[in-house]
Design a protein around this motif. Structure first.
Motif, short mmCIF file in Angstrom:
data_model
loop_
_atom_site.label_atom_id
_atom_site.label_comp_id
_atom_site.label_asym_id
_atom_site.label_seq_id
_atom_site.Cartn_x
_atom_site.Cartn_y
_atom_site.Cartn_z
N GLY A 1 0.69 -1.19 -0.07
CA GLY A 1 -0.10 -0.07 0.05
C GLY A 1 0.67 1.38 -0.11
N ARG A 2 2.04 1.14 -0.55
CA ARG A 2 2.89 2.29 -0.48
C ARG A 2 3.12 2.77 -1.75
N GLY A 3 1.73 3.26 -2.77
CA GLY A 3 1.99 3.47 -4.19
C GLY A 3 2.83 4.54 -4.06
N ASP A 4 2.96 5.79 -3.42
CA ASP A 4 3.75 6.93 -3.81
C ASP A 4 5.04 6.59 -3.94
N GLU A 5 5.60 5.81 -3.08
CA GLU A 5 7.03 5.22 -3.00
C GLU A 5 7.25 4.46 -4.48
N ALA A 6 6.32 3.71 -4.62
CA ALA A 6 6.26 2.67 -5.88
C ALA A 6 6.72 3.51 -7.22
N VAL A 7 5.84 5.07 -7.16
CA VAL A 7 5.71 5.43 -8.44
C VAL A 7 7.25 6.32 -8.38
N VAL B 1 3.64 -1.14 -11.12
CA VAL B 1 3.37 0.30 -11.08
C VAL B 1 2.10 0.64 -11.21
N LEU B 2 1.14 -0.01 -11.80
CA LEU B 2 -0.14 0.47 -12.29
C LEU B 2 -0.83 -0.14 -11.27
N THR B 3 -0.52 -1.40 -10.45
CA THR B 3 -1.28 -2.01 -9.29
C THR B 3 -1.04 -1.06 -8.27
N ALA B 4 0.26 -0.48 -8.02
CA ALA B 4 0.29 0.56 -6.87
C ALA B 4 -0.52 1.47 -7.12
#
Length: 800
Positions: A603-609, A630-633
């Protein structure tokens, strides 16, 4: 009369030396017309020898039968005739009838047996010779050492070597060369070098034998140095020596850069060594030697220098099938199948008939380039394919993914009574494993037992893999525990098989046992065990493995590093994963993907992007999996605009065409954000609108936002695409229920009942001190395995 006989004997000797058959027959006719000469044993012996040397065994027999008096020379002469003619059965029968035997008799039979490939019989005759008290000569020992080398019978060879030393023949150049050659053929290169060092004056045969032995054991640089020594010592260089050293240069080409055939003193690449020897062949006047020219062709072809091979081929004064085959094999080696086919056509147009070797080379070329259809045509042209040919075509089908045909071909091989080897069995088992064909795998297992390969570690690892992929881990463990010897591949196959069948705890136990047995893990071992830890969500065990792989020096291995990142992320320790990620000296696409996916999972999408953008900035090319991660994030973290931007850049900026998984991620992101109009537009434009996954994702989002209209459309699409799937009925019914539209909800349940669609039960598990319990949810209650019945609130259960 005596003088006349002597003159005729001298004339016959001249005919024997020159193999002048007709002249000898004229002298024979003169002897027949002369009174008293026919009974002369000396002349008759010369006649028997003449006809034997000229291959006329019938005449030799007649002369021998009519001899009134025979001596040991007479018997040896006719024995030599049988041996030269290849009538070894008659020769052995005659040998047993000899009234008197001498060393020549024994040598004649032993050498003939060796020449005709009956080495074991030859060694038996030699042993009898020693038992009867005859002392071997240099000719005896040369034949015997040749037989030992052919049979790789080192024990017999060492005994003979000891006898040679005892009788003082080890210093004889003829015997010394035979001993050296025997050790070289048996792969005992240290013994061969020791014999070489003890030889006072090694000749060209000595150097040729030692160079061949060094090349055979991949000591290519030392073989080249031997050739340089040969030149420095002024030893005569013949065409055989040159062919041998060209074979050494070709050996370097076969191994690519592995052998490092560079001359370390001058930095010349290995092909230069071959070119220098090519210069020697011209300087010494061997341009017309066909065998040597074929060796030159082979050297250039195996080094991948087809330009020079073409030049040599074009200038050959004479070509043979071998020459054509070398060119075909050379182009096949570099995957230029079309050029190989051109040479095959040219070969035929020049009135050369392709032989089995030609078709085998063409088969290998087709398989290497992936043209399995042409490869099969070549295979079908081989009248009696040997096991190597079967292995090549089987490997071709396996590599192309046509496992069914590979298994059928293996069965055909059995019907043709061709004995499989370890490669055949391993490839066939791999095909069975790929298709999950347990019965076919059992048949191959039976064939391996029949061929006495069941304990071969190479075949055993194939059996372990096959049974594991067919879900028979108990059978796999039985095979594993009954192995006399285990290598790392067997351990890896067993651990991977248990992991594949979700027996991860037991896989970890096997890993610990492997460490206990002092078997050093490979990167595949560590990657598999880390995957087990990830599936068990056991960061404690994962950290133990991390420590062990650090000790074993796998910290910089990309394959293991990616698995370690995946383990930490799946255990929820993303920060530890990132710490290791940042420490890695080099990263590939898989490594970046694992870290991005780890952020997405947690659930750490910002960091994934951000990490995705770092990946682009580092010039690492993203692949299909990168965009899924990255799209899943973006989807899970509500980063819809970032997701759309990345999705739109896929094909335009990175050349990655979006597939179903990418569309699913972006539609999920739009649905979670309630942007249903954009989602519908995208679905109508994409090429995967008939895939049920898309509609299930959309239907799930509609439930959150109570979008009944779109939910009804999505459910109708799912009823059409997967009529027996209970999920759309349950989801649509839950949407109606949550809005208090009970009549519509009831209609959905009635439809489900009318169409006999059954809802699959859900499962969950809890872990407590005594172990894990599995729970099964059904429409009205959840039953725990431990015979406890608990009332269930469905809404809270689904939420859980």
């Amino acid at each position: 009369m005596e003088g006349k006989a002597t003159s005729l004997a001298n004339l016959l000797q001249g005919c024997i030396d020159k193999k002048a058959h007709l002249a000898g027959k004229l002298i024979h006719a003169f002897i027949l017309r002369s009174n008293g000469l026919l009974s002369n044993t000396f002349l008759s012996n010369r006649l028997v020898e003449l006809y034997s040397k000229c291959g006329n065994i019938g005449y030799a027999d007649r002369v021998f039968d009519k001899m009134p008096h025979r001596d040991v020379y007479s018997w040896n002469a006719i024995l030599g005739g049988y041996c030269k003619f290849g009538s070894l059965g008659d020769a052995q029968e005659l040998f047993l009838k000899l009234p008197e035997r001498n060393t020549v008799s024994w040598n004649t039979l032993i050498s003939a047996l060796v020449r005709h490939g009956q080495e074991e019989t030859a060694l038996g005759v030699y042993d009898t010779m020693i038992l009867e008290g005859f002392m071997p000569t240099r000719f005896t020992l040369a034949s015997v050492f040749s037989a030992c080398g052919a049979l790789l019978d080192v024990e017999h060879g060492r005994r003979c070597h000891g006898l040679a030393i005892k009788i003082g023949l080890e210093e004889n150049i003829y015997v010394g060369n035979a001993i050296l050659s025997m050790y070289a053929k048996c792969g005992l290169i240290r013994d061969a070098i020791r014999v070489f060092g003890d030889m006072a004056e090694p000749n060209e045969v000595t150097f040729t034998a030692i160079m061949g032995g060094l090349a055979q054991t991949d000591r290519v640089l030392e073989a080249l140095e031997m050739f340089r020594m040969m030149c420095r010592k002024g030893v005569r260089i013949d065409s055989v020596s040159l062919s041998s050293i060209l074979g050494v240069c070709a050996k370097g080409g076969e191994g690519g850069g592995e052998y490092g055939l560079d001359d370390q003193s001058d930095g010349f690449p290995c092909n230069v060594n071959g070119q220098q020897i090519h210069g020697h062949t011209i300087k010494l006047g061997f341009e017309g030697d066909l065998h040597l020219n074929n060796s030159l062709l082979d050297m250039y072809a195996k080094n991948g220098d087809l330009n020079n091979a073409e030049k040599v081929f074009a200038n050959l004064p004479k070509v043979s099938n071998v020459s054509w085959n070398i060119m075909i094999a050379g182009y096949g080696q570099i995957s230029e199948t079309q050029k190989a086919l051109e040479y095959l056509q040219r070969m035929r147009s020049c009135c050369f008939e392709p032989d089995e070797v030609t078709y085998i080379h063409m088969l290998a070329a087709c398989v290497k380039s992936g043209d399995i259809k042409s490869g099969r045509q070549m295979f079908d042209n081989i009248s009696c394919p040997n096991v190597s040919s079967w292995n090549a075509i089987l490997s071709g089908y396996f590599q192309s993914g046509d496992h069914k045909e590979a298994i059928e071909l293996f069965r055909e091989m059995q019907f043709q009574h061709v004995q499989p080897d370890r490669t055949t069995l391993a490839v066939a088992l791999s095909s069975c494993a790929a298709m999950g064909l347990l019965q076919a795998g059992k048949e191959i297992h039976a064939a391996s037992r029949k061929a006495a390969f069941q304990t071969d570690v190479y075949v055993a690892s194939g059996l372990l893999n096959m049974y594991s992929k067919c879900g028979r881990t108990e059978t796999a463990k039985h095979i594993f525990h009954n192995m006399l010897e285990l290598d790392i591949v067997c351990w890896n196959s067993m651990i991977a098989g248990l992991s594949l069948n979700s027996q991860d705890k037991e896989a970890f136990t096997f890993f610990k046992q492997m460490r206990h047995d002092e078997m050093r893990p490979t990167q595949f071992t560590y990657a598999t065990v880390l995957s087990c830890c990830a599936k068990l969500s056991s960061s404690f065990q994962g950290k133990q493995v991390h420590v062990q792989m650090t000790k074993d020096g796998y910290m910089s291995d990309l394959f293991v590093g990616s698995a370690l990142i995946d383990m930490y992320c799946k255990c929820g320790d993303v920060d530890e994963a990132r710490k290791f990620f940042d420490m890695m000296p080099s990263k590939n696409t898989v490594t970046w993907n694992e870290m991005i996916h780890g952020y997405a999972q947690n659930g750490r999408g910002d960091e994934a992007v951000l990490l995705y953008r770092d990946m682009i900035g580092s010039s690492q090319k993203p692949d299909c999996i990168t965009f899924v991660a990255v799209l899943t994030a973006c989807s899970h973290s509500g980063l819809v605009d970032a997701g759309i931007e990345i999705f739109n850049s896929m094909e335009q900026e990175h050349g990655v065409v979006p597939v179903l998984d990418h569309y699913t991620c972006i539609i999920d992101a739009l649905g979670r954000a309630g942007r249903f109009h954009e989602a519908e537009v995208l679905i109508d434009e994409m090429p995967y609108k008939d895939d049920p996954v898309i509609w299930e994702v959309l239907l799930s989002s509609c439930r959150v936002y109570a979008n009944v209209g779109l939910a009804k459309r999505a459910a109708d699409e799912l009823f059409r695409l997967t009529p027996n799937n209970s999920a759309p009925y349950v989801l649509l019914g839950n949407i109606y229920s949550s809005l208090g539209r009970w009549d519509e909800a009831r209609d959905v349940r009635d439809q489900m009942s009318d169409k006999q669609v059954i809802k699959d039960p859900g499962y969950s598990w809890i872990e407590y001190d005594k172990g894990k319990q599995t729970g099964m949810e059904d429409d009205n209650f959840m039953v725990i395995d431990d015979e406890v019945e608990v009332a269930s609130n469905k809404k809270s259960f689904y939420a859980a």
